[in-house]
Design a protein around this motif. Structure first.
Motif, PDB file in Angstrom:
ATOM      1  N   LEU A 108      72.005 -64.375 -68.113  1.00 25.27           N
ATOM      2  CA  LEU A 108      73.135 -65.258 -67.843  1.00 25.27           C
ATOM      3  C   LEU A 108      72.709 -66.359 -66.877  1.00 25.27           C
ATOM      4  O   LEU A 108      73.007 -67.542 -67.074  1.00 25.27           O
ATOM      5  CB  LEU A 108      74.255 -64.432 -67.219  1.00 25.27           C
ATOM      6  N   SER A 109      71.999 -65.945 -65.852  1.00 18.93           N
ATOM      7  CA  SER A 109      71.533 -66.880 -64.829  1.00 18.93           C
ATOM      8  C   SER A 109      70.693 -67.996 -65.446  1.00 18.93           C
ATOM      9  O   SER A 109      70.886 -69.173 -65.143  1.00 18.93           O
ATOM     10  CB  SER A 109      70.716 -66.116 -63.782  1.00 18.93           C
ATOM     11  N   SER A 157      81.333 -64.215 -73.955  1.00 19.04           N
ATOM     12  CA  SER A 157      82.362 -65.092 -73.385  1.00 19.04           C
ATOM     13  C   SER A 157      82.067 -65.442 -71.921  1.00 19.04           C
ATOM     14  O   SER A 157      82.463 -66.497 -71.421  1.00 19.04           O
ATOM     15  CB  SER A 157      83.728 -64.421 -73.485  1.00 19.04           C
ATOM     16  N   ALA A 158      81.351 -64.550 -71.238  1.00 22.25           N
ATOM     17  CA  ALA A 158      81.028 -64.801 -69.834  1.00 22.25           C
ATOM     18  C   ALA A 158      80.138 -66.022 -69.691  1.00 22.25           C
ATOM     19  O   ALA A 158      80.194 -66.747 -68.701  1.00 22.25           O
ATOM     20  CB  ALA A 158      80.346 -63.580 -69.217  1.00 22.25           C
ATOM     21  N   MET A 197      77.720 -59.594 -81.131  1.00 23.26           N
ATOM     22  CA  MET A 197      78.191 -58.695 -80.074  1.00 23.26           C
ATOM     23  C   MET A 197      77.118 -58.421 -79.027  1.00 23.26           C
ATOM     24  O   MET A 197      77.093 -57.387 -78.387  1.00 23.26           O
ATOM     25  CB  MET A 197      78.639 -57.351 -80.690  1.00 23.26           C
ATOM     26  N   LYS A 198      76.232 -59.377 -78.883  1.00 22.55           N
ATOM     27  CA  LYS A 198      75.140 -59.176 -77.918  1.00 22.55           C
ATOM     28  C   LYS A 198      75.679 -59.119 -76.492  1.00 22.55           C
ATOM     29  O   LYS A 198      76.690 -59.725 -76.172  1.00 22.55           O
ATOM     30  CB  LYS A 198      74.149 -60.336 -78.052  1.00 22.55           C
TER      31      LYS A 198
END
Lengths: 139, 139
Positions: free
Chosen positions: A9-10, A45-46, A1-2
């Motif tokens: 993300l980048s 998920s992103a 659940m991080k």
DNA sequence: TCCAATACCTCCAAAGACTAGAGCATTTTA
DNA sequence: TAAAATGCTCTAGTCTTTGGAGGTATTGGA
């Protein structure tokens, strides 16, 4: 659940930070949650979503085509009639791209080979890419 | 020895007229001859050049990559050492694109098939495109 | 040959997809 | 807990492409 910051993300997806914010603005990415201080925090998920966008862009798909991929993916249970034509259209497109790229691969390989032998290639990269139908049928 | 007007070129290659002028401006296309009245007249070779540019763009190659293709094509006799790395780089790139597109093709085909049977696809377009290395190795 | 109709010219501006920087706030880490 | 790193918004710029305004060439009939 991080959760991921926009910078993480980048790095993971090799997409610039402002580009991520841009994708959010044009609704390719869902707006993520925010910290109390207002910073974006993304669910795992992103990561998958963003990297798919990056790869699809890299492969030459338009933003609109990507929107369609996402819609198709989000509604695998939607009536088939709706999806059929879109899917077929993209499939044809993908097949064409593959064909062109394979022709290009052949030419590039040939160039490397003749290089190996110290010979001069009769370079046909341009012709292969110019796609008068000979290229599809005569190779 | 026919010559083409910019409009004829545009139709043949499916590239908009202003785009052709832009390509000339950034030196992707050689400046063509002009009529006494100043209108552009293209030799047949321009047709091939332009359609190769259009296809390469469509496949997702950058303007700079295309510049390199053109340079390679213009100097097939150049020292191999110079061309070798560039060629190899593009070849790798092309191979990667092909792989990704083939994975995508598989998924799209699967979607169509399950549509045929009136069943619901577990749509994996996004995962395929997101390219964590599983996609390359596990299929 | 002349004259519309069509296509072309240049220049300017805008759209789409990013990318970068200024000025300030939040988070992290030493 | 203070400095460093990262993030926020907003604005402005780049790159590739497309469109329009205002004017000129070319061309296909009458």
């Amino acid at each position: 659940m991080k959760e991921y910051s926009i910078g993480q993300l980048s790095k993971q997806c090799d997409v610039k930070v402002p580009t991520i914010r841009y994708y959010e603005e044009i609704a390719l990415l869902d707006p993520p949650g925010r910290t109390a201080g207002g910073q974006r925090r993304y669910p795992p998920s992103a990561l998958e979503r963003l990297s798919m966008i990056a790869h699809a862009r890299d492969l030459g798909f338009s933003i609109d085509a990507i929107r369609e991929f996402i819609r198709m993916s989000n509604h695998p249970t939607a009536p088939c009639v709706d999806l059929d034509k879109i899917t077929e259209k993209h499939l044809n497109d993908v097949k064409k791209r593959i064909k062109k790229l394979q022709a290009l691969e052949t030419e590039l390989t040939a160039m490397l080979k003749s290089c190996d032998h110290g010979q001069v290639a009769d370079c046909r990269i341009l012709q292969v890419l110019s796609d008068h139908d000979q290229c599809q049928t005569q190779h």
